[in-house]
Every structure is written in C-alpha cells, then in structure tokens.
Scaffold this motif. Structure first.
Motif, PDB file in Angstrom:
ATOM      1  N   GLN A 165      45.169  47.891  54.991  1.00  0.00           N
ATOM      2  CA  GLN A 165      45.234  48.086  53.610  1.00  0.00           C
ATOM      3  C   GLN A 165      46.663  48.402  53.293  1.00  0.00           C
ATOM      4  O   GLN A 165      46.922  48.192  52.032  1.00  0.00           O
ATOM      5  CB  GLN A 165      44.340  49.385  53.387  1.00  0.00           C
ATOM      6  CG  GLN A 165      42.956  49.325  53.477  1.00  0.00           C
ATOM      7  CD  GLN A 165      42.174  50.591  53.122  1.00  0.00           C
ATOM      8  OE1 GLN A 165      42.361  51.349  52.308  1.00  0.00           O
ATOM      9  NE2 GLN A 165      41.088  50.964  54.253  1.00  0.00           N
ATOM     10  N   CYS A 166      47.430  48.636  54.142  1.00  0.00           N
ATOM     11  CA  CYS A 166      48.968  48.772  53.902  1.00  0.00           C
ATOM     12  C   CYS A 166      49.529  47.525  53.857  1.00  0.00           C
ATOM     13  O   CYS A 166      51.029  47.509  52.981  1.00  0.00           O
ATOM     14  CB  CYS A 166      49.734  49.903  55.043  1.00  0.00           C
ATOM     15  SG  CYS A 166      48.913  51.444  54.771  1.00  0.00           S
ATOM     16  N   PHE A 167      49.120  46.487  54.764  1.00  0.00           N
ATOM     17  CA  PHE A 167      50.009  45.149  54.557  1.00  0.00           C
ATOM     18  C   PHE A 167      48.870  44.191  54.145  1.00  0.00           C
ATOM     19  O   PHE A 167      47.878  43.669  54.885  1.00  0.00           O
ATOM     20  CB  PHE A 167      50.414  44.860  56.026  1.00  0.00           C
ATOM     21  CG  PHE A 167      51.408  45.804  56.514  1.00  0.00           C
ATOM     22  CD1 PHE A 167      52.728  45.548  56.398  1.00  0.00           C
ATOM     23  CD2 PHE A 167      51.020  47.016  57.085  1.00  0.00           C
ATOM     24  CE1 PHE A 167      53.786  46.320  56.862  1.00  0.00           C
ATOM     25  CE2 PHE A 167      52.047  47.772  57.706  1.00  0.00           C
ATOM     26  CZ  PHE A 167      53.570  47.458  57.397  1.00  0.00           C
ATOM     27  N   HIS A 168      49.326  43.663  52.997  1.00  0.00           N
ATOM     28  CA  HIS A 168      48.537  42.804  52.241  1.00  0.00           C
ATOM     29  C   HIS A 168      48.703  41.338  52.537  1.00  0.00           C
ATOM     30  O   HIS A 168      50.195  41.180  52.588  1.00  0.00           O
ATOM     31  CB  HIS A 168      48.041  43.014  50.593  1.00  0.00           C
ATOM     32  CG  HIS A 168      47.603  44.287  50.439  1.00  0.00           C
ATOM     33  ND1 HIS A 168      46.380  44.649  50.729  1.00  0.00           N
ATOM     34  CD2 HIS A 168      48.306  45.587  50.055  1.00  0.00           C
ATOM     35  CE1 HIS A 168      46.236  45.883  50.002  1.00  0.00           C
ATOM     36  NE2 HIS A 168      47.381  46.534  50.045  1.00  0.00           N
ATOM     37  N   ALA A 169      48.066  40.339  52.440  1.00  0.00           N
ATOM     38  CA  ALA A 169      48.426  39.048  52.808  1.00  0.00           C
ATOM     39  C   ALA A 169      49.071  38.554  51.591  1.00  0.00           C
ATOM     40  O   ALA A 169      49.867  37.530  51.633  1.00  0.00           O
ATOM     41  CB  ALA A 169      47.025  38.184  52.829  1.00  0.00           C
ATOM     42  N   ASP A 170      48.929  39.178  50.396  1.00  0.00           N
ATOM     43  CA  ASP A 170      49.528  38.524  49.116  1.00  0.00           C
ATOM     44  C   ASP A 170      51.123  38.877  49.074  1.00  0.00           C
ATOM     45  O   ASP A 170      51.693  37.769  48.700  1.00  0.00           O
ATOM     46  CB  ASP A 170      48.984  39.550  47.779  1.00  0.00           C
ATOM     47  CG  ASP A 170      47.526  39.371  47.761  1.00  0.00           C
ATOM     48  OD1 ASP A 170      47.081  38.240  48.211  1.00  0.00           O
ATOM     49  OD2 ASP A 170      47.059  40.332  46.792  1.00  0.00           O
ATOM     50  N   GLU A 171      51.602  39.569  50.269  1.00  0.00           N
ATOM     51  CA  GLU A 171      52.859  39.661  50.344  1.00  0.00           C
ATOM     52  C   GLU A 171      53.505  38.497  50.780  1.00  0.00           C
ATOM     53  O   GLU A 171      54.588  38.108  50.633  1.00  0.00           O
ATOM     54  CB  GLU A 171      53.379  40.774  51.204  1.00  0.00           C
ATOM     55  CG  GLU A 171      52.841  42.468  50.625  1.00  0.00           C
ATOM     56  CD  GLU A 171      53.360  43.409  51.735  1.00  0.00           C
ATOM     57  OE1 GLU A 171      54.671  43.288  52.117  1.00  0.00           O
ATOM     58  OE2 GLU A 171      52.695  44.410  51.823  1.00  0.00           O
ATOM     59  N   LEU A 172      52.652  37.915  51.736  1.00  0.00           N
ATOM     60  CA  LEU A 172      53.188  36.561  52.318  1.00  0.00           C
ATOM     61  C   LEU A 172      53.179  35.346  51.421  1.00  0.00           C
ATOM     62  O   LEU A 172      54.090  34.497  51.352  1.00  0.00           O
ATOM     63  CB  LEU A 172      52.557  36.149  53.689  1.00  0.00           C
ATOM     64  CG  LEU A 172      52.184  37.465  54.730  1.00  0.00           C
ATOM     65  CD1 LEU A 172      51.104  36.828  55.646  1.00  0.00           C
ATOM     66  CD2 LEU A 172      53.614  37.735  55.367  1.00  0.00           C
TER      67      LEU A 172
END
Length: 1044
Positions: free
Chosen positions: A559-566
C-alpha cells in the motif's frame, strides 16, 4: 482578548500563554484571591505584576510559581469556570476554548510552541485528557475517547526519539482536529503529520537514539514474535542502525513497559493482529537492512556479505530474495524505452540501503497516521452533518532547535517555528495594535520585532533559500552542497539575517565553518552545515528498489509503494517544497480558526527538577516575545465587544435601555455604562466597540446581570401566566357569541349564496362566450380562464412521449403564443432527457460532429461522406512516435494528437513524408527522430483549405519571425477531421479561410519569404494529381463530389 500565563507540574517548568476567546454569557474575572500569597508563590496572572516592564521581575515571578496542578481534582475545578475566576492554567485555557466552541459555534485551535524539550507534547496530552474527562458522553463516543487518548503513545513510539535536549522529542509535526457534536461530545478526530525526521533511521548523533519503537520491540517483544522476526533480546548495540548514537538505554525511559503500552494502544485503536504483525515485520526489516553489509570482489563488483540478513529481509518484506539482492547492488536505468542494469559501487550500495530503510520507515509512518485517521473518523453519517459539528485543533509541532551540528532537518524545523511566530505576531500583537488604531482608542503603542523578513529570506520565490536549494537540485552538471552554498552567497550576500564564513568579519568568521551558513532567527543565531542538504532534499529512491517493493507480499508495504509511481515520469517535488506547501496549508487551517496559545518554557538543559537556569529562561522569554505581549496587553484593554452585542446583553441593567433602545447604539451604550457607574479610566468607546480595561469591571457587570436575570424571569413568568389565562377566556367568550350568531342564518345564507354563485357563473360564461374574440376584459376573463385551464389540462393529458413525436393539441387563438412556448419547453426537456442518457463516448463524438458541421457544412465537398465516420483520438500511437522526440517535447508539452502527413517544400514543392504532432501550445512537424519545424499557435495567422476533396491545407506564419520557416503546405486525407477534432487547439473557426471552386479554378496564396509569394491552383479532374507547373505554381487536380 486577554492573555494569562500559567505553569505545569513536570520535572521542569512550563510556561503557557493563553489568548482568551470572548464567550457569550461568560464571566471575566481577574484572579485576585491569589494576590495574598504572591510573596510565596508569585503572581499567578502576569497582567497583575506591579512592575510589568521589568524583565528581572518577570523572571523572578517565574521562579516562584507553584507546581502539582494536573490532577483530576484540578480538572473538575476548571470545568465550566470562566477564564479569570481562578489561577491561569492550561485546563482553564482548554475549557475556555471548549465553551467558546459550544456558545459561538466557531472552530477553535490551540497552538503549543516552545523550544525542544520544553513540554509541548506533554501539554497537548494534558489538553486531550481534559477534553476526554469533562465532555459529555453519548452511546458511541466512549470508543472515540479511548482511541483519541491511545493515539498518542502509538505516534510517540514511531515518531519520537531521545535527543540531546529531550528524552521524548517529537521528530515530526502533528496537528490533530478533535470533532465535537452539537452537544459537545467528542465524536471523531483527524491527524496531519509533517516532516518525519527519516534520516534518524540510519544515523543518530552521539548521545541520541533512534525512534522508540526499535528499542521497545527488542526489550518488550515476546520471544515467539522476536524469533519470527529474526531478532534477539540482546543489547541494541548489536544492530547497526541503533549503535550510531552510543546510547542504547536511558534511565528515564522504560522500553519494556513502553512496548506493553503501545501493544495495548494498537488493539484499542482497532488494528487487527495481521496488521500489527506486518507493521512489526517492517520495523524488523529496517533493523535487518542496517545489518546488511557489502563487500567488493576481485573485479571490483559489489556483493552482499550477510546472506542471513537478506533471507530475513525477503521473508519479512514478502519479496524474492534474488531480486532484492540484485536491486541492492545494481540500479536500473531506463533510456529511450530500453532498460539497462548498472552495478553500484560499495559507497552507492550503502547509500541505497540507507535510502531504502528511510523510505520504508517513512512511508510506513504515513500509513500508520492514515490508519489512525480511519479509526478516529466519525462514521454515523445519518447523525452527523456539518451544521451540527465543530472542531478544536491541537498543534504540537517541533520546537526551535540549535545543536552543535545543524543540518537540513533543523533548517526545516526552525523555518516552521519562524512561520508560527509570524502567525502569532499577525493574530495577537499586530492585530491588537491595529484594532485600537482602527477604533480610534488612545493607548500606549508597543514596538515589536516582525520576523517577516526572515520568512521571506527562506521562502521568497526565485530568491529565497528554498528556491535556490530546489534550483540547485534540478540543475544538471556538478551540483553539490558546496555549489549550493556558493549560490546562496551570490544571491543573498548582504542580507542582514544571512552570514557565511566567506562573508563574515573576523570575529564572526571564527564561529562559522567553511561549509556552513548562519541565519539570524527570531530565537537567535543558528549555523547550518550544508553537507547532505541536496541529498536530503531530493530524497530519491532507486527505481529498481521501488519495483521490488511494489511486488511485496506485505500488505502495508504494497500500500505504501504503488505501481503508479513507476509509470509517472515526472520528477517528484523536493522534500523542502513539500514541507513548504504543507506548512502553507497548515497556516490556512490555523487562520480559519479562533486561536489560543500555549508557550512552553524549559527551566534548564539538564532535564532536572527544581533547577532554574535564569540565563536559559531569559533567552526563551525574549525570543517567545512574552515581554512584548505583556506590554501590549497591559497597554490595552482586557475585553471588547461590538455596541450591538454589548447593549443586547446588558440592556436589562438600565431602565432607559430596557426593554428596547430606540436611539443610536453608541448613545445607548454610553447611557448604560453611566447607569452602571463606570469610571472614565475603566472603559473607552471606540467607533464600533466598547473597550473595558479591567476584567473586574466586567465581572461586576456580569454579577449584576446574573442577579437581574432572576427578577426578569419572575416578571416574564407572571406576565405570561396572566396573558395566557386572559387570552383563554376571551377566546371562549368570542367562540360562544360567534356560534350563536352564525348558526341561525347559516342555512339560509348558504342556500342564497349558492343560487347567486350559480347565476353569476352562467351569466359570466355566456357573456364571455359572446365576447370570446375581443381583447381581455372583465366581461370575458372568466370564459378565457376556463378555456386556458381546459387547454392546459388537455396538454397535460397529451404530452409528446419522445423527441420524434410531433403531435401537440391545437390551442385556441388566444393561446397560440403560450402554446408555442410550452411546446418548445416540452421538446427541450425531452431533448435534455435524451442527452442525459447518452453515453460519454457517444456524447464526445456528437460534440466533435457539431464542431465539424460548423466548420465544413456546405463548404467542403467531402463533408457529407464523412458525417457517418467516427472520430478517433489520434492517428499515431505513442510507439509510432520516436522516443527522442517525446523526450525533447517533455512532460509539459505532451502530444494530444498525431497523424502522418505529406509536407511540400517551399522551394520546388517537393513532397516530404512527415508526422504532424499537436501539443498544448504548438504544432510540430517531425521527420523520424528530428523535429523539423515547431509552429506556436499564438503565431499562427490562419489556415487555408479548398472546397474540394484534396486534403490540402496551408498554415500561415508571419514571415517576420526569423525563428520560423515560411508558410507550411500539408496534405492528408483526414485534414477535415484533423481541423475539426482539434478546433480548440487551432482556434479553427476564427482562423480558417475556405477557397471555393465555382465555375473556374481557385487558388491559395501564401508567403514563401519576405516579399515572395507562393500559389496553389485547385481544379477539378478525374483523379488526384499534384504537380508543379511551369509558372512555378503548385497545381492540384481533384474530382469534385458535386460532379460525381
């Protein structure tokens, strides 16, 4: 507004300054009873100091203040008591804000400030305990009360740490909203957190510790839990991230007991066992990351030397061990759509490890705050509405910090304190003086230091320290902390509050390092070491590590690291910019509420009881502005009210103003105060308000009002009872008379009335029928109204059922115009209903068709054949466009529409295959990976097309622009759709020129160069031919659809 100063029962002395809120119906009393003991314990209210201008008297009074004042008996003592009736106290301030919330229905906030270790966190907990104790309860508020209280130990465990100045220092800022219903019961809460000191995860100064939770888990965690996490109940010195400060245990901190408190608090707040387990796995993974070591092989490549730690990490984070291993020793670079793996050096690997640990802990803390907010949120939506709830905000944020080595974190913390000091100046000192001047009240003006110049030095656009830091972080090349310092010297050199080693004189230069700059804060001078400023501001994490964590099996991590960031190619905002923006939002929140202030003063730096360091206290009294505030209050007035409010409240005390005053408000107030025997020195009349200097004057007035209320209540009760009985008697008598007189003739009158009504109706109907074609008059209005009503009812029964239903009742001649209006309204409603049912995709198509019709209907031969064809978003996909072109255009100039076209040179009209890309600001012609021409929409003079189906259009550009090529000739079969779909970009309807082919040929003329003109001749023919003629024109032959 009145200020009071109180202390708190702690091992060290706390000073609280409260700005009281005027509460309707509240009694304002000067606390006089404590004056008898002033030689022993000092004056409880600093406004009563005889020598209020003496700083020495102020400090001496602080030394005498009494303690032991935080018991439940004291809570009861302050419940519902007016602010001046007893000694100034933090409970009195909390109760005053609460009563103002209840009576005036205005949101409140309490700002707690002071330097690090002065007791701000303890003060916020005392206020929270007071509210949970004294507020009324209802069925479902007990759980909320417990969760509000238990949120503190959880946040302290994960966000507090031991520093050199404070054993329980908040390493983050916290703003908590407490939501109350209309009855005053707490029903919910919300927490905002600011700038967690993530660097503490990987590094602590000597004598300091990491966050409490690490030590609590190791000391108090159950053996099965520690075994599952791969931890041992050993000395914290065995863990690399806990050894930096060389302070594993502190006598004043019981980590084992702290673990029990936190574990119990998590359960009360509503955390599931699985969530607690995963949260502890994250904490343990940070410790294992710190113990992960690296080495270099013979070829110089970096590798992990502690395989057990890697196994624990992969298990705790729920990721593949080999993938995590590669991500810790390699970085992934994406360029032109291709991914490249590059090995990390030993130093880079260590830095990546620390960045990963800080990122995991920082985001887990943010998740924890969000989880707390979900638990504290009020969920009874049926019961709740915004009109029946109010809020009290508690701000517990970092105190002013000055260490031996001050870095990026201290810079942000002290900047925050500057903003809070500026807010305090705006809302108290400055507003106090400005109000007296606006009201024309004579008083003793007090000069004070306005720290706006320091805030501007830090946050000013383009020239402030934050702007320069961001600019240096974004700059390509050899940007470093030293170049950042040099740029500060070049930009801010000569500023009165900014000094560096290079700029300082001989005496000051010795106290400033070569890698430091000094800011002259309102609280004193602070030297900041620039080492690490750029790295901490960038706060970047390698993409490879993000990809690994996005696939984590730990639900909290995922939940803290979303794939959207990539997928997001934009550079994230810097840490200091995020902090600046969140701080600006906090200032807006605080400005929207009625503020009260708690100013904390620390008596000594040794954290010892009964020890008073006069030099330290004197310094805090100075930078907190307490003497200035005291002088402002003593020079001013304790109470002020608008004339209308004051007169409305106290008018019953004077016979001349009771029950209503008919004259002007100032005259009514003056009449009232004269009747109350106010002395001239006790009050002043301003332009719109009355100002009362002494609280005791108001208290006497309130006392008289309380006594008068009893008399008024008796009079009102007596009058009401007599009125009610008299009214009842008159109603009964009148009813009897009416019934007797009415009943005798009711039948006869009713029969005669019915006959007259029938005759009148028939007479009016016949006369109206005869005069039905005449203008409206009293003789025919009844008949016309009947006809109108009959027609409207007929319309109601025969309304069209769909847009295509053209039926409509035939109206009488007098209602033709009304019938047309009703018909249009009915059709419009049917059309609106039809439009609302249209799917968004089809609606967009129809809108584009309307634009195409406005541009080309009746103007272009091929338009009728194109109506049935649907528009597409673009003719070129992203993969069809060269990556280098997309990178050149950048994120701020994204491609909105792309299409393959043929472009004809201005010299020789040679055909060239190109891609036409439309962005938000320009049209771009691309040949493979090269941008051949960029046409800004603002410079576009016009667009020319012919009426044939040739696909040609000409973009007219000023020939005076040396940066632009000449006019551009472009051909594409979909040119009509291109101009229609992007009409909003081209501004097509205003700039389009159409050349119509009638009996003879037509042409489009355009400028090739300054003074030189090009011509395109259009003619009809059997097929499309494009040739250059002998006269230098471009000839276009195309079959006209009208001929076909």
């Amino acid at each position: 507004m009145t200020s009071s100063l109180v202390e708190c029962a702690k091992p060290h002395l706390d000073l609280f300054e409260g700005t009281a809120v005027d509460v309707e119906g509240g009694v304002r009393l000067v606390m006089e009873s404590a004056l008898s003991a002033r030689d022993r314990v000092g004056v409880q209210d600093f406004l009563l100091l005889e020598n209020h201008n003496s700083e020495a008297a102020f400090i001496e009074n602080l030394r005498r203040r009494e303690l032991e004042i935080y018991s439940k008996q004291n809570m009861e003592r302050h419940r519902g008591v007016n602010f001046y009736e007893i000694s100034p106290h933090i409970f009195a301030l909390a109760d005053n804000s609460y009563r103002a919330l209840r009576t005036e229905r205005r949101d409140q906030c309490i700002l707690i400030s002071g330097e690090s270790g002065a007791g701000k966190t303890e003060a916020s907990k005392k206020i929270l305990q007071y509210y949970t104790h004294i507020c009324p309860t209802r069925n479902n508020t007990h759980t909320i009360r417990e969760r509000l209280l238990q949120s503190n130990p959880v946040l302290e465990a994960f966000g507090n740490a031991k520093t050199l100045r404070n054993d329980n220092s908040s390493r983050f800022g916290k703003y908590m909203d407490i939501q109350f219903d209309y009855k005053g019961a707490p029903i919910g809460g919300h927490i905002l957190n600011y700038l967690l000191e993530k660097s503490r995860v990987a590094h602590q100064n000597h004598g300091e510790r990491n966050f409490h939770i690490f030590y609590q888990l190791l000391e108090g965690g159950e053996d099965p839990l520690l075994k599952r996490l791969g931890l041992e109940k050993t000395n914290p010195q065995h863990y690399h991230y806990l050894v930096k400060g060389n302070c594993p245990r502190v006598s004043s901190i019981n980590d084992k007991n702290g673990w029990k408190v936190v574990r119990n608090a998590l359960t009360i707040i509503g955390f599931h066992e699985e969530e607690i387990q995963e949260l502890m796995e994250i904490v343990a993974s940070v410790l294992h990351l710190g113990n992960t070591q690296f080495g270099e092989d013979e070829e110089g490549e970096t590798h992990i030397t502690t395989e057990p730690q890697l196994q624990y990490l992969s298990q705790l984070l729920g990721v593949d061990g080999s993938v995590l291993k590669e991500a810790l020793t390699h970085k992934k670079i994406v360029a032109k759509g291709e991914e490249m793996i590059s090995p990390l050096s030993l130093e880079q690997a260590l830095s990546a490890r620390d960045s990963l640990a800080k990122a995991i802990y920082g985001r887990a803390f943010t998740w924890l705050v969000q989880k707390l907010n979900q638990s504290l949120a009020f969920k009874d939506e049926v019961y709740y509405s915004s009109k029946c709830s109010s809020i009290i905000g508690l701000l517990d944020i970092y105190g002013f910090e000055v260490f031996q080595r001050n870095s990026f974190e201290q810079f942000c913390i002290n900047y925050c304190n500057e903003k809070l000091q500026q807010l305090f100046i705006e809302l108290t000192l400055k507003s106090e003086q400005e109000e007296y001047e606006a009201e024309g009240v004579v008083w003793e003006r007090v000069e004070y230091f306005n720290n706006k110049i320091i805030c501007d030095l830090v946050e000013e656009k383009h020239k402030g320290i934050i702007a320069i830091l961001d600019e240096e972080c974004l700059r390509r090349g050899d940007a470093s902390d030293i170049t950042f310092l040099e740029k500060l010297e070049d930009t801010l050199g000569g500023h009165a509050h900014f000094v560096t080693h290079k700029m300082a004189n001989g005496k000051v230069r010795k106290a400033i390092g070569r890698e430091e700059f000094r800011l002259v804060h309102y609280a004193g001078d602070v030297n900041y070491n620039v080492n690490g400023f750029l790295d901490k501001n960038n706060d970047l994490l390698y993409r490879h590590l993000k990809e690994v964590l996005c696939q984590s099996g730990n639900h909290i991590v995922s939940q803290c690291f979303h794939a959207d960031e990539l997928m997001d190619q934009r550079r994230p905002e810097s840490a200091v910019t995020q902090f600046k923006l969140s701080l600006a939002k906090l200032m807006e929140i605080l400005m929207s509420k009625e503020p009260s202030y708690v100013r904390c003063v620390k008596p000594n730096d040794a954290k010892q009881p009964s020890r008073f360091d006069e030099v330290l206290v004197r310094h805090q009294v100075k930078y907190l502005g307490l003497m200035e505030n005291l002088r402002v209050r003593r020079a001013g007035f304790a109470y002020r009210r608008n004339y209308e409010v004051f007169l409305e409240r106290y008018k019953s005390l004077c016979p001349d103003t009771w029950p209503n005053w008919r004259g002007k408000l100032p005259e009514g107030v003056e009449t009232l105060v004269k009747h109350l025997n106010y002395r001239p020195e006790e009050y002043k009349l301003g332009r719109s308000k009355i100002f009362i200097r002494f609280p005791k004057t108001l208290f006497v007035t309130e006392d008289a009002l309380e006594a008068q209320k009893q008399t008024i209540a008796v009079i009102l009760q007596t009058s009401w009872r007599g009125y009610r009985e008299r009214a009842k008697y008159h109603r009964i008598r009148h009813a009897v008379i009416v019934i007797q007189s009415w009943w005798r003739g009711v039948k006869g009158r009713r029969r005669a009335k019915h006959r007259r009504q029938a005759a009148d109706t028939i007479r009016k109907f016949i006369k109206g029928f005869i005069l039905r074609n005449e203008p409206r008059c009293p003789e025919n209005e009844y008949f016309l109204d009947h006809v109108r009503f009959s027609f409207l009812m007929k319309v109601k029964r025969n309304l069209p059922k769909s847009v295509l239903d053209k039926s409509w009742p035939r109206p009488p001649p007098s209602l033709n115009e009304a019938s047309e209006h009703l018909h249009r309204i009915c059709i419009r409603n049917l059309v609106n209903d039809y439009c609302r049912r249209i799917q968004p995709e089809w609606k967009k198509q129809l809108e584009q068709k309307v634009v195409a019709s406005a541009i080309f209907s009746g103007q272009k031969d091929c338009y009728p054949q194109s109506v049935s064809k649907l528009f597409v978003a673009t003719r070129l996909e992203t993969e069809d466009i060269n990556l280098k072109v997309l990178q050149t255009l950048g994120n701020d100039n994204k491609v909105k529409y792309g299409i393959a076209v043929t472009k004809y040179d201005r010299h020789g009209f040679r055909a060239r295959v190109r891609q036409l890309l439309l962005t938000a600001s320009s049209a771009v012609l691309v040949q493979e990976a090269k941008i051949k021409q960029r046409i800004e929409y603002g410079t576009l003079l016009g667009i020319s097309v012919s009426s044939l189906s040739d696909g040609f259009f000409v973009l007219h550009i000023p020939t005076t622009d040396s940066k632009q090529k000449a006019q551009t000739v472009i051909q594409n079969a979909e040119s009509g759709k291109l101009l229609s779909m992007r009409a909003d970009v081209w501004n097509t309807p205003q700039k389009l020129t159409r050349q119509t082919l009638a009996d003879g040929p037509c042409c489009i003329r355009f400028a090739i160069a300054k003074g030189k003109e090009g011509v395109i001749d259009f003619t009809s023919g059997s097929d499309l031919r494009v040739v250059k003629t002998k006269n230098g024109h471009l000839s276009v032959v195309r079959l006209s659809h009208t001929q076909g």
